[in-house]
Design an enzyme around this catalytic site. Structure first.
Site, PDB file in Angstrom:
ATOM      1  N   CYS A  97      20.311  66.865  41.140  1.00 55.80           N
ATOM      2  CA  CYS A  97      19.682  66.552  42.410  1.00 55.80           C
ATOM      3  C   CYS A  97      18.510  67.483  42.710  1.00 55.80           C
ATOM      4  CB  CYS A  97      20.701  66.588  43.534  1.00 55.80           C
ATOM      5  SG  CYS A  97      22.020  65.398  43.271  1.00 55.80           S
ATOM      6  N   CYS A 150      20.249  53.532  40.972  1.00 54.57           N
ATOM      7  CA  CYS A 150      20.985  54.714  40.537  1.00 54.57           C
ATOM      8  C   CYS A 150      21.473  55.547  41.726  1.00 54.57           C
ATOM      9  CB  CYS A 150      20.117  55.581  39.641  1.00 54.57           C
ATOM     10  SG  CYS A 150      19.579  54.727  38.159  1.00 54.57           S
TER      11      CYS A 150
END
Ligand code: PLP
Ligand code: PLP
Lengths: 148, 392, 392, 148
Positions: A102, A33
């Site tokens: 993130c 990913c």
């Protein structure tokens, strides 16, 4: 597209590296990913005396790693556990929420490494919540972070 | 951020508008304000300007003037070609063939048609990104109404065997469309000798303005409109024409196709020097795309253990503009579908870097990139939890 | 041809790009060449420019910033609104309501959908071109998924009762779209207080560049994309953005909406003087459209016994740019569908003249038209086999 | 969009008007379709000694009326009958063929007026051909002329 603080932490990341014989190591994410966050802790007296990280991921992953390790250094396990992705994001000011994914990675990393420590010290893991922020979408197993 | 200089090596994303193109456009912004559809003299000047841009494009492609239709860009051209031909020929069949490495303007359009019940075959590619004509031959059925394979790939630069693909397609009486957005203005393209029925192009990929493109439609091709309304573009593409944009695109194609072969050699030489320099100074790299059958300006390399977007951000801090097939640039963290189709593992695909060189680049810029890139790669590799801390 | 001066009174067809708009665009042609979708700094500047144009449009319409989507013009916006809403809601119904006097961008799109099995109701209008809200009320069924009635008509300038129409539409839980291409920048438009779900606009109708427009989509409206591809415009409208065009449209809407009421008064005054002058000097005329509920700059009159295109050609020889609802200008000799819908006989509709006044017109120009037009009309009437040789 | 010759015949049309007590009058076209061509002839000794026209129609109809009447003046009936729309269009040089429709109107007008004369003089009408030029399309009864 990134704030000054993000760019500072991206260009001059704090706490990059590994800790030899760490009290705990936690790795989250998946190279397929495109993101991995690995956090190393040194722990003494239930406090985080040092924290380091390594990351493989989009630019937005480096700054949260840097910021998250800064935030948890010196904190107790309980305090560190409460450092959420929001706290990381806020500390990085103005990061567009679309990149929230993130900082979620940083929060997950903190939880993972603390539980790794707890388990190895027979303390029993704390419950990690599922992250289902509306900013994220499931994307064939990989989370999506929008570029806007 | 130390911004020593600006090195733009992302010409496949977009190009700067050529100063002569801007100059050609400005009169059509400042004056000449007629609507090309109106009857009075000043509008006729606008109409003539559109007409001569059409001649320029037709000449560049070896097409007839009335086979060129202006659009708002490569995306509209692709959507029009695919949907227009599919809808107009649905009585003849429901099967479309394309490749796995098309631009999203083709792929997402095909996926949309799939939801409506059309059948799509996505042809695989080999490790270099080449479509196998044999695969195409085997995929065509009597329900096939359209084959669309790109002329050259935007990520890895691979030039497809379009002539062979077109000829196989025609043997079965099927239309052949090609997305030539990356090819036109960079390599010689001739619709007749290649046997192309429909071709998409986009102005901003060859120093024209953004937001203009064209679709070549061979005379006789059955195609529906996708933008309905006024009688513009001979009743085929409604909407007041982007006058200045069309004039700019006409000028840009003239400039781009003048000395196209010589420019190609110059660009290829810079690109090859860049490649050799990277291979010499950085370990664990891989060239993506075909070593020879590729666009002169395209370079695409993967660096193990690191991720592309962070590479771009660091390069940007050194003033270098590049692109990657990874991450958030395309709206998702998925690795490039093109690189995956060539068989690259996802984690390697994430570490890809695309540098696209054009005539406005210099050898000094190549040197600057070669002195910067190894530092960027090694810095990210040091931060990476993957690999054996290989530093360049 | 005696070309004394140039009087442009065809602002409903297109407008000259405002010098300040050109100025705002040029930096985005000359430099700032990043692709707004790229990650590096120069591309971010392009992205920010698109962002602030979006803010300008949102502000002008009273919309949220993320409800504005840039397109290639009014036609694309209209096509997107109609097809996008229809396809996305086909499970809820197959019935669309529009009016008989819509622009071809709406009408031809609806006709295309009709061929695909959708049902369309074309609401009639009264002698002034007004849609009757009662007719709308009676036409809505539980299969209705979209109502689209234009804000103001492009030929006769009639301003429709959109607020009332929208509110009736909403009572039935149906989406309301309005083609506001002629209204935006000329009369104040507010999507919230009017209750508009989707609104089309086109840059070149308010001194922006040709080939840019926007669609306002209220948050929550279910709509399909019509251009599939890249992730631009928050995944809703693919294609590299027409950067300079978008910047120009942003600047143009700012200029157009500054002092819009005062400018409207000035324009209306000129327009009314023109009308009175024509009525005083030419017999057998008829004002088309509503005497009051009309765009400030629009004037549409019919002259018995003569045909519009020949009038335009003669006016052009005197340097006057105007428009007609007749003949070959629109690709056919059919009289305007708008004028016919208001009940005008075909032969009278052929003799219609549209003069559209804007801020860049002057009283001197009005005088010049008033001194020229009677001569043109009488000359054509002398040539005409119709009527009793009425000369003005 | 029109050639110089067309514009000259449009701006300064020849033979506009009516002929009093004409030898023949022919009208073709339909005001609903936006075009009428009315031609008046003076005929002596089987020759057209004078021709005039009136027209209601798009700009492109005026020039053919002017040109067609010029072309038939002085001609015999047989010669005049052969003045086709092509001849009119050619005489007008460079008129885009998309406007052919309007010169067709002139040809039809000539045929109509000649036959009107023939019928009124018990000469029996000549056969008028149907005009089915590919430049024309049927459009709800009205012919379409494209603007390109
Ligand atoms: C009411 C109306 N709708 C739509 C359009 C189409 O806009 P565009 O020509 O910019 O595509 C126009 C202008 O031509 C118009 O007046
Ligand atoms: C191969 C290819 N096709 C289509 C497009 C779409 O073109 P545009 O962005 O001009 O709509 C691009 C560029 O982005 C491209 O590289």
């Amino acid at each position: 597209m990134y704030s000054k603080t993000v760019m500072d932490h991206f260009m001059n990341p704090r706490n990059v590296g590994e800790i030899k014989n760490p009290g705990g190591v936690g790795e989250v994410g998946n190279p397929v990913c495109g993101d991995i966050m690995k956090i190393f802790l040194k722990i003494g007296d239930n406090r985080i005396t040092d924290a380091k990280f390594k990351t493989f991921g989009c630019g937005a992953a480096i700054a949260p790693g840097s910021m998250a390790t800064e935030l948890i250094k010196g904190k107790s396990m309980e305090e560190a556990w409460e450092v959420t992705n929001k706290a990381v994001a806020e500390a990085l000011k103005g990061r567009p929420p679309i990149r929230m994914h993130c900082s979620v990675l940083a929060e997950e990393g903190i939880h993972k490494v603390i539980n790794a420590y707890r388990v190895s010290h027979n303390l029993g893991p704390w419950e990690e919540k599922a992250h289902s922020h509306h900013e994220e979408k499931d994307n064939g197993g990989c989370k999506t972070c929008y570029s806007g | 951020m130390e911004e020593q200089q600006l090195v733009y090596m992302d010409h496949a994303a977009t190009t700067a508008v050529h100063p002569e193109v801007v100059e050609a456009m400005i009169p059509y912004l400042h004056g000449h304000y007629g609507n090309p559809s109106s009857i009075y003299s000043i509008a006729q000047e606008a109409k003539e300007a559109v007409g001569s841009a059409r001649v320029s494009l037709a000449t560049a492609l070896g097409a007839d003037v009335d086979e060129i239709y202006f659009t708002s860009g490569g995306t509209e051209s692709d959507n029009w070609a695919i949907k227009g031909v599919t809808y107009a020929n649905r009585k003849r069949g429901d099967h479309i063939i394309t490749s796995k490495i098309e631009h999203h303007a083709i792929l997402h359009t095909c996926q949309y048609l799939e939801k409506q019940g059309f059948k799509i075959t996505y042809l695989p590619v080999d490790q270099y990104g080449l479509v196998d004509p044999g695969d195409l031959e085997r995929s065509i059925t009597d329900k096939t109404i359209l084959v669309s394979v790109m002329y050259a790939n935007n990520e890895i630069g691979t030039i497809e065997p379009v002539q062979e693909l077109a000829s196989i397609t025609h043997e079965h009486g099927v239309y052949f469309h090609t997305d030539a957005v990356q090819a036109v203005g960079h390599v010689p393209v001739s619709v007749r000798s290649t046997g192309i029925d429909l071709l998409s192009l986009s102005g901003h990929k060859f120093n024209g303005p953004k937001g203009t493109g064209a679709l070549f439609i061979r005379k006789g091709v059955r195609i529906d409109n996708i933008l309905h309304g006024g009688a513009q573009e001979r009743n085929r593409r409604a909407g007041t024409e982007n006058l200045a944009g069309i004039v700019g695109t006409g000028k840009a194609i003239e400039l781009a196709t003048t000395g196209i072969e010589e420019k190609g050699v110059r660009i290829r030489t810079m690109r090859d020097r860049l490649l050799r320099g990277i291979q010499d100074s950085i370990q664990n790299t891989r060239l993506n795309g075909h070593p020879l059958k590729r666009l002169p300006g395209n370079l695409n390399v993967s660096f193990d253990y690191i991720e592309g977007e962070s590479m771009l951000l660091l390069l940007d801090s050194f003033g270098i503009c590049a692109s990657t097939g990874s991450a958030c640039t395309s709206g998702s963290l998925e690795p490039s579908h093109v690189l995956l189709a060539t068989g690259l593992p996802a984690e390697t695909a994430h570490g890809s870097l695309r540098l696209t060189v054009d005539t406005d680049n210099t050898n000094e810029e190549v040197d600057y990139v070669l002195s910067t890139l190894p530092r960027v790669v090694s810095r990210l590799r040091e931060m990476s939890p993957l690999g054996k801390q290989v530093t360049s």
